[in-house]
Design a protein around this motif. Structure first.
Motif, short mmCIF file in Angstrom:
data_model
loop_
_atom_site.label_atom_id
_atom_site.label_comp_id
_atom_site.label_asym_id
_atom_site.label_seq_id
_atom_site.Cartn_x
_atom_site.Cartn_y
_atom_site.Cartn_z
N SER A 194 -5.42 2.96 -1.52
CA SER A 194 -4.57 2.96 -2.70
C SER A 194 -5.28 2.25 -3.86
O SER A 194 -5.70 2.89 -4.80
CB SER A 194 -3.21 2.34 -2.39
OG SER A 194 -3.36 1.07 -1.80
N THR A 195 -5.44 0.94 -3.77
CA THR A 195 -6.13 0.19 -4.81
C THR A 195 -6.39 -1.22 -4.31
O THR A 195 -5.72 -1.69 -3.40
CB THR A 195 -5.31 0.16 -6.12
OG1 THR A 195 -6.14 -0.28 -7.20
CG2 THR A 195 -4.11 -0.74 -6.02
N GLY A 196 -7.35 -1.87 -4.89
CA GLY A 196 -7.61 -3.28 -4.58
C GLY A 196 -7.97 -3.57 -3.14
O GLY A 196 -7.89 -4.69 -2.70
N SER B 203 6.38 -6.47 -5.20
CA SER B 203 5.78 -5.42 -4.35
C SER B 203 4.51 -5.85 -3.65
O SER B 203 4.19 -5.31 -2.60
CB SER B 203 5.48 -4.18 -5.20
OG SER B 203 4.50 -4.50 -6.18
N ASN B 204 3.76 -6.78 -4.22
CA ASN B 204 2.42 -7.05 -3.71
C ASN B 204 2.22 -8.55 -3.46
O ASN B 204 2.11 -9.32 -4.41
CB ASN B 204 1.38 -6.53 -4.70
CG ASN B 204 0.02 -6.44 -4.08
OD1 ASN B 204 -0.52 -7.43 -3.62
ND2 ASN B 204 -0.53 -5.24 -4.06
N PRO B 205 2.17 -8.97 -2.20
CA PRO B 205 2.08 -10.41 -1.92
C PRO B 205 0.83 -11.08 -2.49
O PRO B 205 0.91 -12.19 -3.02
CB PRO B 205 2.12 -10.48 -0.40
CG PRO B 205 1.66 -9.15 0.08
CD PRO B 205 2.12 -8.17 -0.97
N HIS C 147 0.83 -1.20 0.00
CA HIS C 147 0.00 0.00 0.00
C HIS C 147 0.87 1.26 0.00
O HIS C 147 0.66 2.18 -0.80
CB HIS C 147 -0.92 -0.02 1.22
CG HIS C 147 -1.53 1.29 1.57
ND1 HIS C 147 -2.53 1.87 0.83
CD2 HIS C 147 -1.27 2.15 2.60
CE1 HIS C 147 -2.87 3.04 1.39
NE2 HIS C 147 -2.11 3.22 2.45
N LEU C 148 1.86 1.30 0.88
CA LEU C 148 2.74 2.48 0.97
C LEU C 148 3.52 2.68 -0.33
O LEU C 148 3.70 3.81 -0.78
CB LEU C 148 3.68 2.35 2.17
CG LEU C 148 2.99 2.37 3.54
CD1 LEU C 148 4.00 2.08 4.65
CD2 LEU C 148 2.26 3.68 3.78
N ASP C 149 3.98 1.59 -0.94
CA ASP C 149 4.66 1.67 -2.22
C ASP C 149 3.75 2.27 -3.28
O ASP C 149 4.14 3.15 -4.04
CB ASP C 149 5.13 0.27 -2.65
CG ASP C 149 5.73 0.27 -4.05
OD1 ASP C 149 6.88 0.73 -4.20
OD2 ASP C 149 5.03 -0.17 -4.99
#
Length: 192
Positions: free
Chosen positions: A118-120, A142-144, A93-95
């Protein structure tokens, strides 16, 4: 800047003109864009929080199947029970927010409000695998949850490009469109 051929491909993938298009964020192994980077605000100024937008209809369809399978419910339950996973999702999220703010600054736009997700569903919910996969494709590692969904997708590109894109020059000179070099898959990494 985005190449006109890529704009045409994205328009054909979406079935409409893309809005707020900034760049190709990832290419499918078939060579066409499958994730684009969009501006945090549309030309009319309205907020558009989805920085990385999945455009490939085959990938989107496969992800839709994953969503209906209950994968998001399972992810959501694990998010509540696994502090390390929750921390990784918070970092995603922070990324995402940092990249979206950077895009706004580059375009001279006001950043989106700090309290906007942020998204999703990030950082507390798993709401849209399309957005999470788009993030993971654009920014590998970036996103697990984007990675998990991507690993479950299979090779959506295996049957070839999702749309045909003829080069303007090819149409004019009678060569009939894109060359093999123009359709060759891009190297690993992102395009900006």
């Amino acid at each position: 800047m985005i190449d006109e051929r890529d704009v045409v491909a994205v328009e054909r993938q979406l079935g409409r003109a893309p809005r707020g298009l900034r760049a190709v964020a990832h290419r499918c192994p078939c060579g066409l864009p499958d994730v684009v980077e969009t501006a945090p605000r549309l030309p009319d100024g309205s907020p558009f929080p989805t920085l990385f937008y999945l455009t490939c209809p085959r990938a989107a369809s496969a992800i839709g199947t994953l969503e209906t399978s209950g994968m998001m419910r399972s992810m959501q339950a694990r998010l509540a029970d696994d502090p390390a996973l929750a921390a990784a999702y918070q970092a995603a999220h922070l990324d995402y927010v940092a990249r979206r703010d950077e895009a706004a600054a580059e375009d001279g736009l006001e950043p989106l409000p700090r309290d906007m997700q942020s998204t999703g569903g990030m950082p507390t919910r798993v709401k849209c695998l399309h957005a999470l996969v788009g993030h993971e494709l654009a920014v590998p590692g970036s996103n697990p949850f984007g990675r998990e969904a991507l690993d479950a997708l299979g090779e959506w590109w295996a049957s070839g490009p999702c749309c045909l894109v003829e080069e303007e020059a090819g149409a004019e000179d009678g060569s009939g469109g894109a060359s093999a070099d123009q359709l060759r898959p891009a190297r690993a990494g992102t395009e900006r």
